[in-house]
Design a protein around this motif. Sequence first.
Motif, PDB file in Angstrom:
ATOM      1  N   LEU A 214       0.816  -1.213   0.000  1.00  0.00           N
ATOM      2  CA  LEU A 214       0.000   0.000   0.000  1.00  0.00           C
ATOM      3  C   LEU A 214       0.854   1.268   0.000  1.00  0.00           C
ATOM      4  CD1 LEU A 214      -2.740  -1.075   2.561  1.00  0.00           C
ATOM      5  CD2 LEU A 214      -3.020  -0.749   0.113  1.00  0.00           C
ATOM      6  N   ARG A 215       2.149   1.107   0.200  1.00  0.00           N
ATOM      7  CA  ARG A 215       3.023   2.279   0.292  1.00  0.00           C
ATOM      8  C   ARG A 215       4.344   1.898  -0.358  1.00  0.00           C
ATOM      9  NH1 ARG A 215       3.478   6.693   3.629  1.00  0.00           N
ATOM     10  NH2 ARG A 215       1.553   6.209   4.690  1.00  0.00           N
ATOM     11  N   PRO A 216       4.924   2.793  -1.134  1.00  0.00           N
ATOM     12  CA  PRO A 216       6.187   2.447  -1.784  1.00  0.00           C
ATOM     13  C   PRO A 216       7.332   2.320  -0.777  1.00  0.00           C
ATOM     14  CG  PRO A 216       5.587   4.731  -2.236  1.00  0.00           C
ATOM     15  CD  PRO A 216       4.445   4.125  -1.494  1.00  0.00           C
ATOM     16  N   THR A 217       8.297   1.473  -1.105  1.00  0.00           N
ATOM     17  CA  THR A 217       9.474   1.373  -0.252  1.00  0.00           C
ATOM     18  C   THR A 217      10.549   2.279  -0.835  1.00  0.00           C
ATOM     19  OG1 THR A 217      10.137  -0.505  -1.586  1.00  0.00           O
ATOM     20  CG2 THR A 217       9.077  -0.987   0.482  1.00  0.00           C
ATOM     21  N   ALA A 218      11.324   2.895   0.041  1.00  0.00           N
ATOM     22  CA  ALA A 218      12.370   3.803  -0.428  1.00  0.00           C
ATOM     23  C   ALA A 218      13.611   3.007  -0.827  1.00  0.00           C
ATOM     24  CB  ALA A 218      12.709   4.826   0.652  1.00  0.00           C
ATOM     25  N   SER A 219      13.963   2.026  -0.011  1.00  0.00           N
ATOM     26  CA  SER A 219      15.049   1.124  -0.382  1.00  0.00           C
ATOM     27  C   SER A 219      14.947  -0.127   0.481  1.00  0.00           C
ATOM     28  CB  SER A 219      16.406   1.806  -0.194  1.00  0.00           C
ATOM     29  OG  SER A 219      16.681   1.949   1.181  1.00  0.00           O
ATOM     30  N   GLY A 220      15.783  -1.093   0.192  1.00  0.00           N
ATOM     31  CA  GLY A 220      15.717  -2.357   0.911  1.00  0.00           C
ATOM     32  C   GLY A 220      14.891  -3.373   0.135  1.00  0.00           C
ATOM     33  N   ARG A 221      14.819  -4.587   0.685  1.00  0.00           N
ATOM     34  CA  ARG A 221      14.129  -5.652  -0.040  1.00  0.00           C
ATOM     35  C   ARG A 221      13.152  -6.396   0.853  1.00  0.00           C
ATOM     36  NH1 ARG A 221      17.060  -9.937  -3.035  1.00  0.00           N
ATOM     37  NH2 ARG A 221      18.060 -10.254  -1.011  1.00  0.00           N
TER      38      ARG A 221
END
Lengths: 508, 376
Positions: A310-317
């Motif tokens: 529901l929300r974009p991730t900025a970085s990471g996996r």
Amino acid sequence: MTENNIVLEARGITKQFPGVLANDQVDFDLRNGEIHALLGENGAGKTTLMNILYGLYHQDAGEVFLNGQPIEIHSSRDSIKAGIGMVHQHFMLVPVFSVAENIMLGDEITRLGMILDEKAVAKRVLELSRQYGLDVDPQALVGQLPVGVQQRVEIIKTLYRDASILILDEPTAVLTPQEAEDLFRIMHELTERGVSIIFITHKLKEVLAIADRITVMRAGKVIGTVTPKETSEQKLATMMVGRDVILTVDKGLSQPGEEVLKVDRLKVHDFRGLEVVREVSFEVRAGEVLGIAGVQGNGQTELVEALTGLRPTASGRMLFAGKDLTGKPPRPLTETGMAHVPEDRQRHGLVLNFSVADNMVLNTYYRPPFARFGVMQPEAIDANARNLVKEFDVRTPSPFVAVSKLSGGNQQKVIVARELSHGVKLLLANQPTRGLDVGSIEYIHQEIVAMRDRGVGVLLVSAELDEIMALSDRIAVMYHGQIVTTVDAKKVTREQLGLWMAGARPEE
Amino acid sequence: MRQLAGKIGEGLKNSLPSAVNSLLVPLLAVLTAVVLGGIVIALAGGNPFLAYVGLFQGAFGNARAISETAIWATPYIFAGLAVALAFKGGLFNIGAEGQLAFGAVVSALIGYALPGWLGFDLPAIIHIPFAILCGGLTGALWAAIPGFLKAYTGGHEVINTIMMNYIALNLTSFLLNGPMKDPNPNNVIARTPVIAESARLAPLFEGYRIHWGFLLALLVAFLVWVLLWKTTLGFEIRTVGANPDAARYAGINVKRTIVLTMALSGLLAGMAGTIEVTALNHRHELGFSIGYGFDAIAIALLGKTHPLGVVIAAILFGAMRNGATRMQFLTQIPVDVISVIQALILLFVAADAIIRYIYRIRAASERVVLTRGWGG
């Protein structure tokens, strides 16, 4: 004043709403300088009674007495005049205003009739906070204050209006254990200075710790008034629910299997672009419950939203069931076997004016057997709803009524039923029992443990420490967007968790 | 007076089956507007009873009157469905007027110019559907623009559809006065040439003007109902309309659905214009359609955004427009009184609290979600 020093009394209060007798011949009294807890499940009639005392509703029958004199309260203005103040569960503050501005709102001190005299207010605020041990800076912007301090502002607001009777509606729901301790200290300080407090809650431990007397309501009636000495958690719960309740969750040892979810240095931004999840890493195994403890607003909401697409991730996996599904929208996640019980069930989990049946296929409506070639299959949708209603004991007149007509507990059961009905590998439950009655909480807890025992990985996010401790096999504590530590649930105390939640660093 | 009104409300509520109960407010809104309209007529010096008799005769008095009412109702049905469909998706399409005008322009162009471009005559079986299709798609494209702006930039569709109306209407005016103007030297009016015989929708009966477009409108209303309540796409549209957050949670592509809903709405609005050209006027003329797109909002609201309700409301509005001439003939009351009554109906439907207060109807707990707040 009467002989018992009763400052506020309600006698025979009856209030009928369409289809519900919200208050049925309710008697309630508040003595001078006492903390009187009002305990009951949602829908028991606590809030109705308080709204009558505070003038938001008017009773159909019965009388209210203030210092022995009958009194008619028709609006909150009347109640403020009578010295009754109320701190609502959801604060009524303007975030962009200063503490002083918020406090004088609606009761402004002015010069020449129109110029605000903020200095005079600030002075009075300082006086009050010193007098009652309420530490608040009148110049601070309310929006920048922690929740616990915002609550103090609400309390000062009522004292500023010369309240001698204070109604606190579920005041600890938003606080850390430490903040709650602080609040209890303030409450004692207030009662010592002659303020009388009605404390509305559904938390049994708190009631026993702080109340002078406890009145339990159920289904609109007063079941009884007791003192903490003569009762126990178990007895209070039985009074609330009307039958014996299992307060502890009965669960065996977990049998952790393979890893179903791996989160690797995940960063997430909130709507302002601030980094609210900061390099969070953890994993959830099949057949275990990982609880994320933390005070609300430490990044849990954004973390769960990022994990559920529901929300974009900025970085990471994020690896789910062995696949890298970072940043994927909800549908592929659901199809891979992720179930999500969202934090805000009415906002995300349900379409309130849709039927129970439609809500039960909200995220599977497009695939067989519920739809074929883009055409909905009502028979399959109805059959699914009937099965789930029976299996999950959803109390509804029929699968076709709008889900808005159901109680909160049954709405939550609709969501849980839907989410657990399709092949699940991982269950993400965010505040799964918030605002629910004891009976529903008991049921949902058992369901979560049952899923775990069937080999589902469970990620549980909750602000209720008791819930985290009761259900989790491992506990991760989140503070300021980071996981401070992850511990074995059996080897940690409530107090230790509370300290970590408040920002203490683990020693090792 | 309110005593009486309360009794009417009570009586109607008890005598109607519960499914019809949701129609109570629209029914009472019409009734109240008719009563108030009667007072307006009386104040204007007319006899309200005679006026309403005239209105009814003019609308349904004989076969010809019914035929004409159906003709009026046809674009109302299409445009009303357009607005209602958008409402179901949580969108307020005020741009039906512009979408309708462009639909009419393009279908007229296909109607009169296509045989010339091709160099041979088309059979009607191809030419008519092609003209309608092109007009509808133009409306769809035109409406998809504010849909796209809403979905991807958050630009509010109310503002953008209004602005798009100005563009559409002025561009139409330019086209009809310039490149598309009927080149006949005797022509001084801003209008296109007449469309080819092969592009004309036939009348249903010899000697009456009622045409196949009316039946097409009823069929399309049925199809809209099927779309909304029987297909997964309809489920998506209604979910996005009722709770976009839950729609996103459920894996529905909310942005795509918003664009698609607006496009479908524009398709229906465009068809309203198309039918007027292919079945009735056989050309597009500046100003013929003024107000259809706006009346459509009232029709969609009066019809409770349900296709069947829209059909009934459209026929009612068509009947009032059509019967007004006869009313004027009988009572010398200007036809503009009809606009007053229509405005009152819209007022009472939109502000249903007034109707509920007068007739003492408790607010239904299920509320039609029309639009979400500004900027939402």
